[in-house]
Scaffold this motif. Structure first.
Motif, short mmCIF file in Angstrom:
data_model
loop_
_atom_site.label_atom_id
_atom_site.label_comp_id
_atom_site.label_asym_id
_atom_site.label_seq_id
_atom_site.Cartn_x
_atom_site.Cartn_y
_atom_site.Cartn_z
N MET A 241 63.59 86.73 71.01
CA MET A 241 63.23 84.86 71.31
C MET A 241 63.11 84.34 69.83
SD MET A 241 62.85 85.12 74.61
CE MET A 241 62.20 83.52 74.90
N LEU A 242 63.63 82.94 70.18
CA LEU A 242 63.11 82.59 68.80
C LEU A 242 61.83 82.33 68.50
CD1 LEU A 242 65.26 79.13 69.41
CD2 LEU A 242 65.88 81.19 67.97
N SER A 243 61.42 82.12 67.21
CA SER A 243 60.19 82.27 66.73
C SER A 243 59.02 81.43 67.68
CB SER A 243 60.18 81.88 65.22
OG SER A 243 60.30 80.50 65.04
N SER A 244 59.74 80.02 68.16
CA SER A 244 58.70 79.26 68.79
C SER A 244 58.78 79.54 70.31
CB SER A 244 59.45 77.81 68.74
OG SER A 244 60.77 77.79 69.25
N GLY A 245 59.39 80.41 70.89
CA GLY A 245 59.44 80.74 71.91
C GLY A 245 60.30 79.97 72.93
#
Length: 322
Positions: A241-245
């Motif tokens: 996923m991206l680091s931010s979700g």
């Protein structure tokens, strides 16, 4: 159906073109039969309910919120707190959103602002009076068919202010952050005050609940292939996923890539939007011409007789990892 908007709508990756959006369709909970409302949520992934909550109760919570935040200097001097008018002489960066960075890394004014925004979650006028409003509880118990005894409003809520010109919410669906339970939750998005078309409201991807389910199936399969543990696979922040979700920070390019329009509207105090755990949504950048701060909250309801993500059983706190 497309709608005409005099000024452009902006998201994190630029303006939306007229072909990029259409009208979010409203439903009247006082006149539309319950079965039809259920069908609309099931078929469309969202249910935009006009005037479900008493307007005066929502505005009372709005007034209490901005009165609570007023000492941080965010409001225009001399303005009525219920109007939530941003002091445009200030730097937007001094008023970050909840969950952005660590308090110890912030300047003093930003620290006070975020501390108050977080503290608002525990105020009785919010977490009891609004989040557990009897009209909302009774409606959700009937609408879901869970009954009042099993209709559980989760304690972890996201009470967000959106300062004019600040970064908007990226593209996501809620099950990303609720993977420790079954996908049976219903999100209730409550605009706490009027939100103009250009005021930073939520936008929903046309048919986004179908696409969201496909994404989740793909993430699950990828987790198996890459050897993630069960706990890693459930995390919104795993290495797939991206680091931010979120799926992406850019709604404009995302909608065009998948050939789907964003559904937009203006909201009024008392309106709510229900959406399913796989419904893809984001928000616009707040370009309200009167510098009105967009205030809204994400409430989530589950059937307590079935497994649910119990990490959401405690109030939101900075760095809680959910």
């Amino acid at each position: 159906m497309t709608i005409d908007i005099e000024e452009p709508l902006y998201v994190n990756d630029g303006p939306l073109q007229p072909s990029d959006y259409a009208q979010l369709q409203p439903s009247d909970p006082a006149t539309v039969p319950l079965e039809e409302l259920r069908r609309r949520l099931r078929d469309d992934g969202y249910l935009f309910l006009k005037g479900l909550l008493p307007r005066e109760d929502v505005l009372e919570a709005r007034r209490a919120y901005f009165s609570y935040l007023e000492p941080s200097g965010v409001l225009k001097p001399g303005s009525d707190p219920v109007d939530g008018i941003f002091d445009a002489s200030k730097n937007v960066a001094e008023f970050p959103g909840i969950g952005v960075g660590r308090l110890e890394d912030m300047a003093p004014q930003a620290q006070e602002f975020v501390t108050r925004a977080l503290g608002a979650h525990s105020q009785p006028w919010y977490n009891q009076t609004l989040c557990k409003h009897p009209v909302l509880l009774e409606f959700m118990a009937r609408f879901t068919g869970w009954g009042i005894e099993n209709t559980l409003p989760l304690e972890r809520t996201l009470l967000r202010n959106n300062i004019p010109q600040a970064k908007a919410i990226g593209v996501h669906y809620d099950q990303i952050f609720l993977r420790h339970g079954e996908p049976t939750s219903v999100t209730v998005w409550v605009p706490m005050g009027n939100v103009s078309l250009r005021g930073g409201g939520l936008i929903y991807l046309e048919g986004g609940h179908v696409l969201g389910r496909q994404f989740e199936d793909e993430f699950t399969e990828k987790a198996k292939v890459t050897g993630l543990s069960m706990d890693e696979a459930k995390s919104a922040f795993n290495r797939n996923m991206l680091s931010s979700g979120v799926l992406t920070e850019g709604p404009a390019a995302f909608g065009r890539e998948y050939g789907r329009r964003w559904l937009v509207t203006n909201y009024e105090a008392g309106d709510v939007v229900l959406h399913t755990p796989y419904m893809i949504h984001a928000s616009t950048i707040n370009h309200d011409p009167d510098q009105v701060i967009r205030l809204a909250t994400d409430l989530r309801f589950v059937d307590s007789s079935k497994p649910w993500d119990e990490r959401w059983g405690e109030q939101f706190r900075l760095g809680d990892g959910v």
